[in-house]
Design an enzyme around this catalytic site. Structure first.
Site, PDB file in Angstrom:
ATOM      1  N   HIS A 144       0.885  -1.119  -0.024  1.00 55.59           N
ATOM      2  CA  HIS A 144       0.036  -0.099   0.161  1.00 55.59           C
ATOM      3  C   HIS A 144       1.008   1.360  -0.057  1.00 55.59           C
ATOM      4  O   HIS A 144       1.975   1.366   0.545  1.00 55.59           O
ATOM      5  CB  HIS A 144      -0.866   0.012   1.209  1.00 55.59           C
ATOM      6  CG  HIS A 144      -1.765   0.992   1.108  1.00 55.59           C
ATOM      7  ND1 HIS A 144      -2.913   1.099   0.440  1.00 55.59           N
ATOM      8  CD2 HIS A 144      -1.998   2.341   1.922  1.00 55.59           C
ATOM      9  CE1 HIS A 144      -3.629   2.227   0.511  1.00 55.59           C
ATOM     10  NE2 HIS A 144      -3.287   2.799   1.592  1.00 55.59           N
TER      11      HIS A 144
ATOM     12  N   HIS B 258      -3.871   8.965   1.175  1.00 54.72           N
ATOM     13  CA  HIS B 258      -3.651   7.894   0.445  1.00 54.72           C
ATOM     14  C   HIS B 258      -5.119   7.631  -0.426  1.00 54.72           C
ATOM     15  O   HIS B 258      -6.022   7.808   0.197  1.00 54.72           O
ATOM     16  CB  HIS B 258      -3.272   6.445   1.250  1.00 54.72           C
ATOM     17  CG  HIS B 258      -4.107   6.166   2.294  1.00 54.72           C
ATOM     18  ND1 HIS B 258      -4.737   5.112   2.455  1.00 54.72           N
ATOM     19  CD2 HIS B 258      -4.565   7.100   3.436  1.00 54.72           C
ATOM     20  CE1 HIS B 258      -5.512   5.030   3.441  1.00 54.72           C
ATOM     21  NE2 HIS B 258      -5.443   6.107   4.051  1.00 54.72           N
TER      22      HIS B 258
ATOM     23  N   CYS C 289      -3.244   2.583  -5.516  1.00 53.61           N
ATOM     24  CA  CYS C 289      -2.583   3.491  -4.542  1.00 53.61           C
ATOM     25  C   CYS C 289      -1.284   4.066  -4.954  1.00 53.61           C
ATOM     26  O   CYS C 289      -0.863   5.090  -4.565  1.00 53.61           O
ATOM     27  CB  CYS C 289      -2.771   3.099  -3.037  1.00 53.61           C
ATOM     28  SG  CYS C 289      -1.859   1.291  -3.035  1.00 53.61           S
TER      29      CYS C 289
END
Length: 182
Positions: A32, A44, A127
């Site tokens: 991530h 994010h 992401c």
């Protein structure tokens, strides 16, 4: 109270992080990504309703089919500790070797302007793409590129396997015809 895994390491990362740095949170088979905006906060691209993009894996939410965008994603501003979960965070600005980063205040401004609902696609708009776009102005995801490469290699292997099978079955057909005529 029990300390979380990697807490000391993550405190060190947080202490070293500068506004505009990209933070990577390895989650097993993927990572991530977030943009550090200061004051122990990151921006994010995360899953809405904690549906997998942020680490709570439910495979029916994570992948898209034929490039169809998955619309249950949101760009969020959150506390670092809410995002890190059990990951061992790292500052990862490695793309600086190939791309010129924007100024720190521009990176933070770009990330903050994106807050809200946004489309998600694991291969074209994930992401890592989001974080890279904020820092460099370029959508770039190493993990998506790697996945695409593996898919192309797998597809090529299937094609070659089919051609080899066809070639050998063609030889067998010729042998049978030759045996019939003899």
């Amino acid at each position: 109270m029990t300390a979380k895994p990697h807490e000391s390491h993550n405190r060190s990362v947080l202490h070293r992080a500068k506004e505009g740095d990209l933070l990577e949170f390895p989650r097993g088979w993927y990572s991530h990504w977030a943009v550090y905006v200061g004051n122990e906060e990151v921006v994010h691209l995360a899953g809405d309703e904690n549906d997998g993009i942020n680490g709570n894996i439910k495979t029916h939410h994570v992948f898209t089919i034929c490039g169809k965008t998955f619309n249950k994603a949101i760009v969020k501003r959150e506390n670092f500790w809410e995002v890190v979960l059990d990951s061992k965070a790292e500052i990862n600005n490695n793309k600086d070797r190939k791309c010129s980063p924007r100024q720190a205040h521009e990176i933070v401004e770009e990330a903050l302007m994106k807050i809200g609902k946004i489309g998600y696609n694991v291969l074209w708009n994930n992401c890592e793409h989001f974080a890279a776009y904020c820092r460099y102005g370029v959508n770039w995801s190493e993990q998506a590129n790697t996945a695409l490469t593996w898919m192309m290699v797998g597809g090529a292997m299937v094609m070659v396997g089919g051609l080899v099978k066809e070639w050998f079955s063609g030889k067998e057909d010729k042998k049978e015809k030759k045996a019939e005529t003899s």
